[in-house]
Design an enzyme around this catalytic site. Structure first.
Site, PDB file in Angstrom:
ATOM      1  CD1 TRP A   1      -3.161   1.008   0.698  1.00 28.72           C
ATOM      2  CD2 TRP A   1      -1.810   2.357   1.858  1.00 28.72           C
ATOM      3  NE1 TRP A   1      -3.816   2.193   0.916  1.00 28.72           N
ATOM      4  CE2 TRP A   1      -3.019   3.037   1.625  1.00 28.72           C
ATOM      5  CE3 TRP A   1      -0.805   3.020   2.570  1.00 28.72           C
ATOM      6  CZ2 TRP A   1      -3.259   4.329   2.072  1.00 28.72           C
ATOM      7  CZ3 TRP A   1      -1.042   4.316   3.010  1.00 28.72           C
ATOM      8  CH2 TRP A   1      -2.258   4.959   2.758  1.00 28.72           C
TER       9      TRP A   1
ATOM     10  CD  GLU B   1     -19.795   2.333   9.204  1.00 25.02           C
ATOM     11  OE1 GLU B   1     -19.004   3.259   9.403  1.00 25.02           O
ATOM     12  OE2 GLU B   1     -19.457   1.242   8.719  1.00 25.02           O
TER      13      GLU B   1
ATOM     14  CD  GLU C   1     -15.245   1.720   3.574  1.00 23.61           C
ATOM     15  OE1 GLU C   1     -14.040   1.704   3.761  1.00 23.61           O
ATOM     16  OE2 GLU C   1     -16.079   1.388   4.450  1.00 23.61           O
TER      17      GLU C   1
HETATM   18  C1  F6R Z   1     -14.138   1.568   6.988  1.00 25.30           C
HETATM   19  C2  F6R Z   1     -12.993   1.073   7.711  1.00 25.30           C
HETATM   20  C3  F6R Z   1     -12.059   2.057   8.304  1.00 25.30           C
HETATM   21  C4  F6R Z   1     -11.589   1.591   9.681  1.00 25.30           C
HETATM   22  C5  F6R Z   1     -10.484   2.507  10.206  1.00 25.30           C
HETATM   23  C6  F6R Z   1     -10.044   2.121  11.602  1.00 25.30           C
HETATM   24  O1  F6R Z   1     -14.956   0.535   6.534  1.00 25.30           O
HETATM   25  O2  F6R Z   1     -12.791  -0.101   7.813  1.00 25.30           O
HETATM   26  O3  F6R Z   1     -12.618   3.326   8.366  1.00 25.30           O
HETATM   27  O4  F6R Z   1     -12.677   1.575  10.543  1.00 25.30           O
HETATM   28  O5  F6R Z   1      -9.387   2.459   9.347  1.00 25.30           O
HETATM   29  O6  F6R Z   1      -9.527   0.835  11.633  1.00 25.30           O
HETATM   30  P1  F6R Z   1      -9.440   0.017  12.978  1.00 25.30           P
HETATM   31  O7  F6R Z   1     -10.829  -0.243  13.441  1.00 25.30           O
HETATM   32  O8  F6R Z   1      -8.716  -1.243  12.613  1.00 25.30           O
HETATM   33  O9  F6R Z   1      -8.674   0.856  13.943  1.00 25.30           O
END
Ligand code: F6R
Length: 613
Positions: free
Chosen positions: A74, A486, A493
């Protein structure tokens, strides 16, 4: 944010590494590469695009060898292309290195190395690190392990790395700081990966490398671990609980769809063992010793990013509504840089699916410095956030592989609900009957979600009508305002349609100007929680020609007369309604994205685990 895999043993390494990279592809998928060590030296294969593109490119090439490292990228420094794909090499091409993270001081190191005669082929920070290791190794005349250790002492930033040396086909070196790394121990073989998914089918014995640790991984010897300060560490072997089934699609066309449909089961797993079947008493083992701290806290500060931040907003409503504890919800990325006031009597709660999000971790570090109590709600067992916090609760949703968060979100809300009711009960801010009513409702949620999932075909038909829209507005109030946020994020996305979430009443203060007969509006209008007010907001939209999709409570008649399309969800306690209203929105985004030809599991530019800031 990049996935890394390594294998050293006596099997053919490439098939193991490429399979592992596919499992880690949720971490990044703009280019990938492998380095394989064999009797003739090394074979290097790199390709732009997904791991399947690398596989196709490698199909006709010699991939033999029993040591290999691989990387799926990435991009941070340098565009996605073959030159910037990992592995990267030392000037003499003897050392190859894969890296997940960011070397923040790469520019100054690069300048110093250029002055010493090094030349660089890529725009990456990673290439600078492997040249630095080469420089130290040659200049100091030390082993590769020692050169890696000394180099890491000069580096500022985050990394999980594996380094291998041409001609040395029985060992490589791995290290981590700020990015995750797991080592799997087999019989005369080792596996290294960013998470356990590439390892689980070969061994259940794993060692999670800690921040600032380096491992010498030799197939013929025991694992040797030292810190970058050169202190020897005894490896602690954990037994993996992950099942292979949990990381496969199981007959679904995508991980996202599988994970949406898994939600009833995931919630049952989240609740398992936490509600006494007879007394209905809640026990969250992970926070048991901190319950009094939470109750007595001046405030709970929730820090999170993206979807987890939306769960945090629902948590705020729950804690304040039920337990009367004051809550602030902060974007971790803002909180960490804005000199916030944090007191010893604050509880800072990080919510994160991966447990590795760089900004959330940094926010916790800051809170730790200020002496606050640190709590976590995470999905990935053994990840960095649970290891940093004093206490916390896992969501137990099982691996979430689709990049768009679905079951992680619902299970985060479930844990927040359990925490809030427990605190409310302990503080005496809810009555016994209210307590039992909410618990009964909570236990009914999986069945109710199953009912909503049966509406998949109806939602698909609605998606068909709206798939060509270029903008969407999502509206909700109270507990369902974060659901509107959400819903909009999910659509953005995975379908790349511009969408905004708004509190329904705020619409009049600006976004109402956007409404015309081209603008689809998704409104959450369940019976409880400001229903009449939301109905008025719907009238305002209708009066301006907006096309309406409404999420309503079963049996609703008022909104049905106003909206173009209605999706019914079962009734529930207002605070639990996000667990239901969110499901049709996930499916709506999923179908629209699919109809637009988007890759729902790997949307462009995104990665699941954001380990860079
Ligand atoms: C959206 C999504 C991201 C994560 C964000 C935080 O569908 O997956 O917005 O919620 O990158 O990630 P975590 O929860 O792993 O800290």
């Amino acid at each position: 944010m990049c996935g890394i895999v390594g294998y050293v043993g006596s099997k053919q390494a490439y098939p193991i590494v490429i399979k592992g990279l596919k499992r880690l592809e949720y971490r990044g998928y703009d280019s990938s590469g492998v380095c394989i060590g064999n009797r003739d030296g090394i074979t290097v294969l790199k390709e732009k695009g997904k791991v399947s593109d690398l596989e196709a490119y490698a199909a006709e090439k010699d991939t033999s060898g029993s040591i290999s490292i691989g990387h799926t990228r990435w991009a941070t420094h340098g565009v996605p292309n073959r030159e910037n794909a990992h592995p990267h090499f030392s000037g003499d091409r003897k050392l190859s290195l894969i890296h997940n993270g960011i070397i923040e001081n790469y520019d100054s190191i690069k300048k110093a190395l250029i002055n010493k005669g090094h030349t660089f082929k890529s725009d990456t920070d990673t290439e600078v690190l492997v040249h630095l290791i080469e420089e130290i190794k040659n200049h100091e005349q030390v082993s590769l392990f020692e050169a890696v250790r000394l180099a890491l002492n000069e580096v500022v930033g985050a990394y999980a790395i594996i380094v291998m040396e041409k001609g040395v086909n029985n060992e490589f070196i791995a290290a981590r700081k700020g990015s995750p790394l797991v080592i799997g121990i087999g019989e005369g073989e080792y596996f290294v990966a960013s998470d356990a998914s590439p390892i689980v089918e070969y061994t259940r014995d794993v060692v999670y490398l800690d921040d600032g640790e380096i491992a010498l991984i030799n197939k013929d010897a025991d694992l040797e671990i030292r810190t970058i300060a050169n202190v020897s560490k005894t490896p602690f072997i954990h037994e993996l609980e992950l099942s292979l089934e949990a990381i496969e699609k199981g007959g679904f066309s995508s991980f996202m769809l599988k994970e949406i449909f898994e939600q009833p089961k995931s919630i049952i797993d989240t609740l398992r063992g936490r509600i006494n079947p007879k007394t209905k008493e809640i026990t969250l083992g992970g926070i048991l010793d901190y319950e009094q701290k939470i109750i007595n806290a001046d405030r709970i500060i929730i820090v999170a990013c993206g979807t987890s931040w939306h769960a945090g907003l629902i948590g705020e409503y729950l804690f304040e509504d039920l337990a009367r504890i004051s809550v602030e919800v902060e974007y971790a990325s803002e909180f960490r840089y804005r000199n916030p006031i944090i007191n010893k009597n604050d509880v800072v709660l990080a919510i994160s699916q991966s447990g590795e999000t760089a900004d959330s971790l940094a926010a916790l570090e800051l809170a730790k410095e200020k002496g606050a109590t640190l709590l976590g709600i995470c999905n990935v067992v053994g990840s960095s956030i649970p290891r940093l916090t004093h206490a916390g609760s896992y969501t137990h949703a099982g691996p979430e592989i689709g990049v768009a968060s679905t079951k992680a979100f619902t299970t985060q809300i479930v844990v927040l609900t359990l925490m809030a009711i427990k605190m409310a009960q302990k503080k005496g801010t809810i009555t016994k009957s209210k307590y039992h009513e909410i618990i009964t409702e909570l236990e009914l949620i999986p069945k109710k979600i199953e009912k909503i999932l049966k509406k998949n075909d109806q939602i698909k038909k609605i998606a068909e009508k709206f798939k060509n829209a270029t903008n969407f507005l999502y509206l909700g109030r109270g507990y369902n305002f974060p659901v509107a946020l959400e819903g909009a994020l999910k659509l953005k996305e995975i379908s790349y349609i511009h969408a905004e979430g708004y509190p329904a009443a705020e619409m009049k203060h600006g976004p109402i100007a956007l409404i015309d007969d081209d603008m689809p509006i998704v409104v959450i209008a369940t019976k409880k929680g400001n229903y009449d007010k939301v109905v008025s907001n719907i009238q305002e939209v209708k009066a301006r020609g907006g096309r309406l999709i409404a999420i309503v409570t079963e049996g609703d008649t008022t909104v049905k007369e106003l909206a173009d399309y209605c999706i019914e969800v079962p009734d529930s306690f207002d605070g639990l309604s996000p667990l239901l209203t969110n499901i049709p929105l996930q499916l709506l985004s999923y179908h629209i994205a699919l109809m637009r030809g988007c890759d729902v599991d790997m949307p462009r530019n995104l990665a699941k685990s954001v380990t860079v800031e």
